[in-house]
Design an enzyme around this catalytic site. Structure first.
Site, short mmCIF file in Angstrom:
data_model
loop_
_atom_site.label_atom_id
_atom_site.label_comp_id
_atom_site.label_asym_id
_atom_site.label_seq_id
_atom_site.Cartn_x
_atom_site.Cartn_y
_atom_site.Cartn_z
N GLN A 238 8.21 -13.97 27.37
CA GLN A 238 8.77 -14.96 28.29
C GLN A 238 9.52 -16.03 27.47
O GLN A 238 10.27 -15.69 26.57
CB GLN A 238 7.68 -15.54 29.19
N SER A 239 9.28 -17.31 27.74
CA SER A 239 10.13 -18.34 27.13
C SER A 239 9.84 -18.61 25.66
O SER A 239 10.53 -19.42 25.05
CB SER A 239 10.03 -19.65 27.93
N MET A 240 8.86 -17.94 25.06
CA MET A 240 8.77 -18.02 23.60
C MET A 240 10.03 -17.45 22.97
O MET A 240 10.36 -17.78 21.83
CB MET A 240 7.53 -17.27 23.09
N LYS B 161 12.92 -18.28 23.63
CA LYS B 161 13.82 -19.41 23.39
C LYS B 161 13.66 -19.93 21.96
O LYS B 161 14.65 -20.25 21.28
CB LYS B 161 13.53 -20.54 24.38
#
Length: 398
Positions: A120-122, A124
């Site tokens: 998921q947003s890791m 980023k």
């Protein structure tokens, strides 16, 4: 159907031939389906490899400590143990590196050391580390306008914003991050990224973006001056990735492979999900193993490990948005696509919905990775309990 913890009987998702319980295309990331899907993305979505290269694996020494019974508190504040916490919070994999060595490693819910898990947003933060490498090489100037590198965005909400605004998510671009609204900008990102089909029964006159770049070009409005306020918007990371691709002439998966994954001594190749234009989803589509996420965190703990410029790590650790910055991080802040726990420790965190976390603490000389499949996109009580458990681990290892 509700979800199930590791201590509960597990439904037969994707078991049998042919399987009788197949995750629905529209809801593969929702409970209980996410408990299977986050470890099997390559069976659900198109992906591109992030090659580990043919170099040596960075071996992680083992200095294991029995931590199952370390006392901590659960999401209600009641006493529990680390093992109890991991069960309560739908953990798939949990790793503690102390001094660069494995102190504690656990797998649940069918996960193994070779399993790639959706970050998921890791993702980023992974993207931003490569961005920092390119900044250190002089290929990108964070103070420059976004439109210097992507002139097509002159007619979008990013007009007048700098890349540093994008890195810190302080642009004024109007983008709604509502995860449960299928028509929100985030819901449209799911369709543009190829994660979801157009919802059945949707308005035939509604124009859905066909890929991520098309959605970026369609975000025309601002809701505040650039630089005024932090507002979390996943699409910002994709703007950074297109900038990286533009200045290097390489696609994101190749950049992450060559600049980061091969150099950290990853054990396994990783992968990104891709949209119909072949774009790797920088804001949430990265998948890797538990230990390789640990190697990534350890590289940061070593102030870049000779891979990422130390100045970029130091700059990332300097930000101040609190107090009451976030429900689970009241003294926290956000900088360069990383979360900071507080201004004193300047601990860096990579965080993703459904309970993904890489925790990097210099004072503890410790990296913690937690891969999870919460039944909810976010659960602040679980997040607070996880941080308390990490501090309890640090005290036990001191």
């Amino acid at each position: 159907m509700t979800s199930y913890r590791n201590s509960d009987p597990a439904p037969a998702i994707m078991q049998g031939s042919p399987p009788q319980m197949v995750p629905p295309r529209l809801d593969w990331d929702r409970p209980p389906w996410n408990r299977w899907a986050f470890q099997h993305i390559r069976e659900i979505l198109p992906t591109v490899e992030v090659w580990r290269g043919d170099g040596p694996v960075r071996e992680l020494a083992r200095n294991e400590v029995e931590l199952d019974d370390v006392p901590t508190v659960d999401s209600t504040g009641a006493p529990t143990t680390l093992a109890g916490h991991l069960d309560e919070t739908y953990t798939d994999g949990f790793l503690v590196l102390k001094g660069g060595a494995i102190a504690y490693e656990r797998y649940f819910n069918g996960m193994t050391p070779r399993t790639l898990h959706l970050s998921q947003s890791m993702a980023k933060s992974v993207t931003a580390m490569v961005f920092g490498i390119l900044v250190g090489r002089g290929l990108i100037d964070p103070a420059a306008p976004v439109t210097h590198y992507l002139p097509e965005l002159e007619n979008t909400g990013w007009r007048g914003a700098t890349l540093q605004h994008v890195l810190d998510m302080t642009t004024g671009v109007r983008y709604s991050e509502e995860y449960t609204d299928r028509y929100s900008d985030m819901g449209q990102t799911d369709v543009a990224a190829g994660w979801k089909p157009i919802p059945p029964g949707s308005d035939p006159a509604f124009k859905w973006p066909t890929h991520i770049w098309e959605q970026i070009l369609g975000l025309k409005e601002t809701e505040r001056p650039h630089g005024e306020k932090f507002v979390y918007r996943s699409i910002e990371t994709d703007v950074l990735a297109f900038t990286m691709e533009r200045v290097t002439g390489k696609r994101l998966a190749q950049l992450v492979s060559e600049e980061l994954w091969q150099k950290i001594g990853a054990e396994e190749s990783a992968c990104f999900t891709v949209d119909r234009a072949g774009y790797a989803l920088a804001d949430g589509g990265f998948n890797a193993t538990l230990r390789d996420f640990g190697r990534f965190g350890q590289t940061i703990l070593e102030n870049g490990g000779g891979i990422v410029p130390p100045a970029w790590i130091e700059a990332t650790r300097n930000a101040r948005h609190g107090p009451q910055f976030n429900e689970s991080l009241p003294d926290g802040s956000y900088k360069n696509q990383f979360w900071l726990e507080d201004p004193k420790s300047r601990t860096l965190m990579c965080r993703g919905v459904f309970g993904q976390l890489i925790y990097i603490n210099w004072d503890y000389d410790m990296v913690v990775v937690k891969l999870s499949t919460y039944p909810d996109f976010g659960n602040s009580a679980y997040s607070v309990a996880t941080l308390k458990a990490i501090h309890a681990i640090a005290a036990a290892l001191a």
